[in-house]
Design a protein around this motif. Structure first.
Motif, PDB file in Angstrom:
ATOM      1  N   PHE A  93       1.115  14.423   4.973  1.00 11.70           N
ATOM      2  CA  PHE A  93       0.691  14.830   6.316  1.00 11.70           C
ATOM      3  C   PHE A  93       1.807  15.565   7.048  1.00 11.70           C
ATOM      4  N   LYS A  94       3.039  15.222   6.758  1.00 14.53           N
ATOM      5  CA  LYS A  94       4.169  15.944   7.345  1.00 14.53           C
ATOM      6  C   LYS A  94       4.509  17.199   6.563  1.00 14.53           C
ATOM      7  N   SER A  95       3.860  17.365   5.385  1.00 15.66           N
ATOM      8  CA  SER A  95       4.070  18.540   4.515  1.00 15.66           C
ATOM      9  C   SER A  95       5.554  18.754   4.247  1.00 15.66           C
ATOM     10  N   LEU A  96       6.214  17.693   3.837  1.00 14.65           N
ATOM     11  CA  LEU A  96       7.646  17.790   3.563  1.00 14.65           C
ATOM     12  C   LEU A  96       7.936  18.673   2.362  1.00 14.65           C
ATOM     13  N   ALA A  97       6.985  18.741   1.430  1.00 16.51           N
ATOM     14  CA  ALA A  97       7.217  19.555   0.227  1.00 16.51           C
ATOM     15  C   ALA A  97       7.228  21.041   0.541  1.00 16.51           C
ATOM     16  N   LEU A 117       0.817  -1.209   0.000  1.00 14.61           N
ATOM     17  CA  LEU A 117       0.000   0.000   0.000  1.00 14.61           C
ATOM     18  C   LEU A 117       0.850   1.258   0.000  1.00 14.61           C
ATOM     19  N   VAL A 118       0.318   2.276  -0.655  1.00 15.77           N
ATOM     20  CA  VAL A 118       0.953   3.594  -0.669  1.00 15.77           C
ATOM     21  C   VAL A 118       0.419   4.386   0.519  1.00 15.77           C
ATOM     22  N   TYR A 119       1.315   4.979   1.294  1.00 16.26           N
ATOM     23  CA  TYR A 119       0.932   5.772   2.455  1.00 16.26           C
ATOM     24  C   TYR A 119       1.132   7.255   2.158  1.00 16.26           C
ATOM     25  N   ASN A 120       0.364   8.095   2.819  1.00 17.10           N
ATOM     26  CA  ASN A 120       0.380   9.539   2.599  1.00 17.10           C
ATOM     27  C   ASN A 120       1.155  10.266   3.679  1.00 17.10           C
ATOM     28  N   SER A 121       2.164   9.638   4.229  1.00 13.99           N
ATOM     29  CA  SER A 121       2.888  10.234   5.345  1.00 13.99           C
ATOM     30  C   SER A 121       3.592  11.522   4.939  1.00 13.99           C
ATOM     31  N   GLY A 133      -0.049  10.847  10.558  1.00 15.60           N
ATOM     32  CA  GLY A 133       0.308  10.624   9.161  1.00 15.60           C
ATOM     33  C   GLY A 133       1.181   9.434   8.906  1.00 15.60           C
ATOM     34  N   GLU A 134       1.808   8.880   9.967  1.00 17.28           N
ATOM     35  CA  GLU A 134       2.654   7.705   9.777  1.00 17.28           C
ATOM     36  C   GLU A 134       1.873   6.528   9.205  1.00 17.28           C
ATOM     37  N   ALA A 156       1.382  16.118  16.446  1.00 22.83           N
ATOM     38  CA  ALA A 156       0.235  15.203  16.511  1.00 22.83           C
ATOM     39  C   ALA A 156      -0.215  14.799  15.123  1.00 22.83           C
ATOM     40  N   LEU A 157      -0.281  15.759  14.221  1.00 21.16           N
ATOM     41  CA  LEU A 157      -0.696  15.441  12.856  1.00 21.16           C
ATOM     42  C   LEU A 157       0.360  14.602  12.148  1.00 21.16           C
TER      43      LEU A 157
END
Length: 1333
Positions: A424-428, A417-421, A441-442, A436-437
């Motif tokens: 959620f961490k807004s690395l971009a 599965l592809v995760y959206n971590s 997101g993990e 907490a968010l």
């Protein structure tokens, strides 16, 4: 492309890959020919639609959720273990219970080959990036990490590639996707916060939205609503925004409104309520509901007509890393369709039903929740009753909502599965999100799993998968392909009964459904039978073949009976089983359990014929009998069955056939009487089989008279009375053809067989009859029984004596004696020893004295005579003459009564014959019998009538004492100690007469004559020692050894009594008298040694002598004892070996005492030195003032100048002028010779608990300017000092020796000295410590 796909679009697109995906079959390896004309998508869709209606509406669960009990569900199913455990295929098949929950493979998992290939190809060849998000509606759209959106049609063909790598580099990865209802628009959210809208018809970019939310945050969700001009989105800041699309004058715009600010709580998930085409007119859709899931609660808001919060629901306690989930679905409940919101955070799924009232208000109703033992990371509806969950271990769970049951568990680990971590961490955008968010997101995979129209699409890193529910046929066929016939039948039966879960493709009314499923089950049964016949081991042990068919045939029978198709079982299936003789035998034997449990009541003629032949040939006659009595008579060949039953003595089956088949209830009795009658008439004992037949006859008669069928069921109501009369008339026949000489032979036969039970059976005759008939039959049976009294009273027949007597007694008690000659009955009863009958007749004539004889002669009731006589004597209704006769009879048999029970006889005499006690005693001979009676009589007399005396009671006690001395000397002493009714002088004379020295000594001591008691006991001891001396000169046979042992035991007892007597009375005597008594006892024990007659085997006397010496040591001084021993002539020549132990013991005691005194003195000296040393240190210690001024007047004192003023310095450091301290109120206390002082400041601070010091007399000199006081001891220290001083001084050594000679010793011989006790004395080896500052 404006038209949306139907519910089966994705199913058809992947149907060609299902078999390859599930079975993983290699065409080349298995040489599978290629299919040149594969079916088209349209043909597959048309076939499914023609055969079965769409499953979404058919599978809608119409259940009342309010009436369903909430139960926790299991998290595993048989289907999940089947699909995930390859070893399951090798397990041995066993019959399963129909109530077992079997679901089979519920979900079909297929990989979308075309889309998966395009994803990999796009990433490798054109650098499209890895997949990041997926959504499905009429088409499937996959977003990539380089900002591209790949659009695939229902044939998995790539239709559009939206976006470029340039825009991807600017916007970042695709983080969210959404398609509107008509599949015409696509919204894409990006990792850097931008959004784009695309036209799916031509791939044109319609809008680029960059200012809808705060910059620097990633788009986590973007969702269309039912309104195509309205959408919602959420970002990594936790805020939610409404997007309103406008088009004015050809210009497209987007207005943004903040619905929820991340500063109030970060939202992780949003889900608008979107209605399918079937529910677009639902009134709830007008509110455009939106569900928000924050980190702490759930909110349901309405976007129309105005923004309004309808509900908030906080989470229960859960793991902070758990991912909130939301999912909407329209569910039918009680014929009403309402939207359900499913949400979870952690391991519990909650459900809310949204309902609109007529007035327009919205009510949110909480439904029961589902608790699972896993952390859920994805939640989707697949239809109105079924949910698909994914846990943190990538296990997919199919859960049935109404029953809360987990139907299947699948492993998604291979999907990857592809995760959206990252989003959620807004690395971009720099990772500016809360912890907490980021923690949530993990495990976030919101964009990797999408549901639409009954399909679940999962996105992996290199593949895409679709999952949908299997149809009911596919679920059954899946099991059949694995040869799981039993499980397939059980699953099919659940479809037949409507208890299966997640049913797809089964439509129509319930009757039609049962017909369809029933046909399928019949098909499975034939396949199962063929499979079983083919798999039967042809070679090997017969037990293996039997076990094989024992596992198969019950399944065939069970399901044929459940389907109510016994014709199929006995025709087609039985015909196939006939091919194997073992299968035929197992089948016929297994029919028994179904026949006995009444599941099978009718057998075809051919089956019944084979059944009889098989059971007869294999000796299973008991089993055959059990089957016959449960079968319908119409299916039996009566002549054949009766012949088989009679030949094999199957009487139950024979009775059943006669009763049910021919309505004949008399013939079975005739046949059974023919079995048990002859041996009873001939006087022979019955065999075990004949006894069984007799019992069957009694039970059969009782059933007929009670209206019950034998052995099972009931007689038809219209025949009950008729059959009862027939049976009764047959039983009371005067003569039968076989035995014309005896009257009433049948009754005599049954009475002889079991009298009591036969009469109990006859009692049933009078039930259910009218009063007139009952009286008539009762009189007839009484008359007949009276005529067979002679049979009952036969003296020569000892069998069933008690039962015959009870029967006759019951007959007399109901009035039968009126019609019979009493004198003749008395004669018969005396001849037959029927004592209860005689008692009954004597009581009727008031001849109670003769009833006593009956009791005494009856061995079974002899013990009841005492209560009977007591009852007769206590009843006021009896005349004085009758009571006198009873009394005379009792006195006549009094010796026999006393022999029977002395205690009860004494109780009877105390209650009713106390005046005749002298007469009774005179009749009894002297001996133990008289002793026991007299003892019991006096004891009961004293217990029940205390304070009263009989004229001769003193003589009775004297007589009792005399009897005890003669016949029970072992009880004599106990009697003297417990009784107070004897005279002391007379008792002494009696005991002296019979030479019972121990009792005489006790009485003399009780009288106060201690010397007399001691002398008597001492003389007895001397006599025993003389016997021992005389026996020692004889031979040593076994009897003589036993006699010597008995003499030694008596000597030991006498000695113990003397020692105890001496200890008890030593307080009353002077020292010379004590010495005289004890030395005389010691001299007696040592006399045999003087005579030289004691051999080495009497060493026990040495132990006794030592015991006496030890006992003397507490009363007589040791020097006197040693002197007495040394003066004995035995030890004049140096024979000290016998007293070696005594002397050594005295030396050990001396050593012990010496060590004790030395140790104690050393400890006391050490403690005294320690105490004095510390006292001296405290007195001579220098004191240093805390300040240079007086603590009262605050004036400094003069250190080095001579001055007349005196200074007081306390150990606490406070300094005072003496004059100041004297003038202070309540601080000083003047005495005659000295003055005591206390520190004023300390005593004030500590509330008067300060230290006190003493000023010396003025005549004493002082040093320096300080006046040193003598430090005084407190009260405890002074008391300890006085005691230590007294102990240290101690008495002289001569006084200690004198004290030793007068000491009192306890039990132990070694400890001969006691420390002189002082009142209040306690040895303190360590004085209390001195408290110093």
């Amino acid at each position: 492309m404006s038209e949306s796909l139907d519910a089966c679009s994705l199913l058809s697109s992947s149907s060609q890959l299902d078999q390859m995906d599930e079975e993983a079959i290699d065409d080349k390896e298995f040489d599978i020919p290629q299919v040149y004309t594969p079916p088209t998508l349209e043909s597959i869709l048309n076939e499914l639609e023609d055969e079965e209606e769409p499953f979404v509406l058919e599978d809608t669960c119409v259940l009342n959720t309010e009436n369903i009990d909430a139960h926790s569900c299991d998290t595993a199913s048989l289907a999940s273990s089947d699909s995930g455990d390859p070893a399951h295929f090798k397990r041995k098949k066993r019959p399963v219970e129909l109530k077992a929950t079997i679901h089979g493979s519920v979900l079909r998992n297929s990989m979308l080959q075309g889309i998966s290939a395009q994803i990999v190809s796009a990433a490798d060849k054109v650098d499209a990036g890895l997949p990041t998000a997926i959504t499905v509606a009429g088409v499937i759209v996959v977003g990539t990490s380089h900002g591209l959106a790949l659009v695939f049609d229902n044939n998995q063909a790539l239709r559009l590639c939206l976006g470029t790598k340039t825009t991807g580099a600017e916007f970042g990865a695709v983080s969210a996707l959404s398609i509107n209802n008509d599949c015409s628009r696509l919204l894409c959210g990006f990792a850097k916060g931008q959004m784009t809208m695309w036209d799916l018809a031509n791939g044109k970019l319609l809008r680029t939205i960059t200012d809808a939310h705060p910059p620097g945050t990633a788009i986590l969700h973007v969702k269309f609503t039912d309104d195509p001009t309205l959408a919602v989105c959420s970002d990594s800041g936790g805020s939610v925004f409404e997007l309103a699309f406008r088009r004015v004058m050809g210009l497209r715009s987007c207005d943004s409104r903040c619905l929820f600010s991340g500063s109030k709580g970060e939202v992780c998930c949003i889900e608008p309520l979107r209605a399918s085409p079937d529910f677009t007119d639902h009134p709830i859709t007008h509110y455009s509901l939106l569900a928000l899931a924050s980190l702490t609660k759930i909110l349901v808001i309405g976007l129309k007509p105005s923004l309004k919060v309808w509900m908030t629901f906080p989470y229960s306690k859960s793991d902070p890393s758990s991912v909130p989930q939301l999912a909407w679905q329209f569910v039918s409940v009680q014929s009403a369709v309402n939207p359900f919101l499913a949400f979870c955070k952690g391991d519990t799924v909650h459900f809310l039903m949204i309902k609109r009232e007529e007035m327009g208000a919205i009510h949110v109703i909480k439904q029961r929740h589902i608790h699972l033992s896993c952390d859920i990371i994805s939640l989707n509806w697949i239809n109105g009753c079924t949910l698909v969950l994914v846990d943190s271990h990538e296990k997919l769970l199919i859960v049935d909502r109404p029953s809360q049951e987990v139907l299947e568990i699948m492993d998604l680990e291979q999907v990857q599965l592809v995760y959206n971590s990252r989003h959620f961490k807004s690395l971009a955008t720099g990772g500016n999100v809360s912890q907490a968010l980021a923690l949530v997101g993990e495990k976030a995979c919101y964009q990797s799993i999408s549901s639409y129209a009954g399909h679940i699409v999962c996105l992996g890193t290199k593949s895409a998968h679709t999952m949908t529910l299997r149809t009911w046929r596919e679920r059954i066929d899946c099991m059949l392909n694995q040869d799981h016939f039993v499980e397939a039948l059980s699953l099919a039966w659940s479809f037949h009964e409507g208890t299966a879960k997640a049913v797809v493709g089964l439509c129509g009314d319930p009757l039609k459904r049962k017909g369809i499923v029933g046909d399928k089950m019949l098909e499975i049964l034939f396949q199962f039978a063929d499979h079983a016949m083919k798999r039967c081991p042809e070679h090997g042990r017969i037990q293996v073949m039997e076990q094989h068919f024992h596992d198969v045939i019950p399944i065939l029978i069970d399901f044929c009976l459940l389907l109510q198709r016994p014709d199929l079982l006995f025709d087609q299936l039985y015909a196939r089983l006939l091919e194997n003789p073992v299968a035929k035998g197992v089948f016929l034997e297994l029919l028994e359990s179904y026949i006995v449990t009444n599941r099978l009541g009718h057998l075809p003629t051919t089956i019944m014929k084979d059944l009889l032949a098989h059971y007869n040939s294999n000796g299973l006659m008991d089993n055959l009998e059990r089957c016959i009595v449960h079968l319908d008579v119409t299916s039996l060949d009566i002549q054949q069955v009766v012949q088989v039953c009679w030949e094999n003595q199957l009487y139950d089956a024979m009775i059943y056939v006669f009763n049910s088949g021919m309505n004949d209830y008399i013939t079975p009795m005739e046949k059974l009487f023919a079995v048990i009658g002859p041996p009873l008439r001939e006087g022979r004992s019955l065999t075990a089989e004949e006894v069984v037949m007799g019992n069957k006859l009694l039970v059969y008669i009782s059933c007929c008279l009670a209206g019950r069928a034998y052995p099972l069921g009931n007689i038809p109501e219209d025949l009950v009375v008729q059959i009862k009369i027939q049976v009764f008339e047959y039983l009371i026949l005067l003569h039968t053809g076989e035995s014309s000489s005896d009257a009433y032979p049948l009754i005599q036969t049954l009475l002889h067989f079991d009298t009591r039970e036969f009469l109990n059976v006859l009692a049933m005759t009078f039930e259910d009859l009218n009063d007139k008939q009952a009286i008539e039959y009762q009189q007839r049976i009484v008359d007949i029984l009276l005529q067979v009294l002679e049979f009952l009273c036969r003296s020569g027949d000892a069998s069933r004596h008690t039962e015959r007597q009870q029967v006759l007694l019951q007959l007399l008690q109901v009035g039968g004696v009126v019609q019979f000659d009493e004198e003749k009955l008395l004669t018969l009863s005396q001849r037959a020893n029927f004592y209860q009958i005689l008692e009954f007749l004597y009581e009727k004539k008031h001849m109670y004295d003769k009833t006593i004889d009956c009791y005494l002669k009856d061995p079974l009731r002899k013990g009841e005579i005492f209560s009977y006589i007591h009852e007769l004597m206590s009843m006021a209704s009896h005349s004085s003459e009758e009571k006198q006769a009873i009394k005379n009879k009792t006195l006549q048999h009094i010796q026999e009564l006393i022999i029977l029970d002395q205690s009860k006889s004494a109780n009877l005499v105390v209650s009713h014959l106390v005046e005749e006690v002298d007469q009774i005693i005179s009749k009894l001979p002297d001996g133990e019998l008289l002793l026991q009676f007299l003892s019991s009589f006096l004891e009961l007399r004293e217990r029940h009538y205390p304070g009263t005396t009989l004229p001769m009671e003193h003589e009775l006690h004297k007589h009792l004492l005399d009897l005890l001395c003669r016949f029970a000397p072992q009880q004599l002493l106990n009697f003297l100690q417990t009784s107070q009714q004897y005279r002391l002088e007379e008792a002494i004379q009696i005991t002296e007469k019979y030479h019972h020295s121990e009792a005489t000594g006790y009485l003399l001591e009780k009288k106060g004559d201690f010397y007399g008691a001691f002398t008597v006991l001492l003389e007895a001891l001397k006599a025993q020692l003389c016997l021992l001396t005389a026996d020692s000169t004889r031979g040593q046979s076994e009897d003589e050894k036993e006699n010597e042992s008995a003499i030694l035991r008596r000597i030991e007892n006498s000695l113990n009594n003397l020692v105890a007597l001496g200890h008890r009375n030593s307080q009353k005597l002077q020292q010379p008298q004590i010495k005289e008594l004890w030395f005389s006892l010691l001299e007696t024990l040592m006399t045999p040694r003087k005579q030289g007659a004691i051999s080495a085997k009497f060493v026990v006397l040495e132990d006794l002598t030592m015991n006496v010496l030890n006992s003397m040591s507490t009363l007589v001084s040791l020097p006197a004892i040693i002197q007495q021993i040394l003066q004995n002539p035995i030890y004049e020549r140096g024979k000290f070996a016998e007293i070696q132990v005594l002397i050594l013991g005295m030396l050990d005691t001396f050593s012990y005492e010496q060590t004790l005194f030395e140790t104690t003195t050393s400890l006391l000296n050490h403690d005294l030195h320690w105490s004095l040393s510390h006292l001296r240190t405290a007195v001579t210690r220098g004191l240093h003032p805390r300040q240079d001024s007086c603590n009262i007047c605050l004036q400094q004192y003069k250190r080095w100048q001579d001055s007349a003023e005196q200074i007081l310095l306390f150990s606490c450091g406070h300094l005072y002028h003496v004059q100041c301290l004297q003038q202070t109120v309540d601080c000083g206390l003047a005495c005659a010779s000295e003055q005591q002082w206390s520190c004023y400041k300390c005593s004030t601070t500590h509330r008067g608990r300060g230290r006190q010091y003493t000023i010396p007399k003025k005549s004493r000199s002082t040093s320096l300017v300080q006046v040193f006081q003598e430090v005084t001891l407190d009260f405890q220290q002074e008391q300890s000092w006085d005691q230590l001083r007294c102990l240290y001084k101690g008495p002289s050594r001569l006084s200690i020796l004198a004290e030793l000679s007068h000491r009192h010793h306890n039990e132990r011989t070694g400890i001969l000295v006691q420390v002189p006790a002082q009142e209040g004395f306690s040895l303190k080896l360590s004085p209390p410590p001195l408290l110093e500052e």
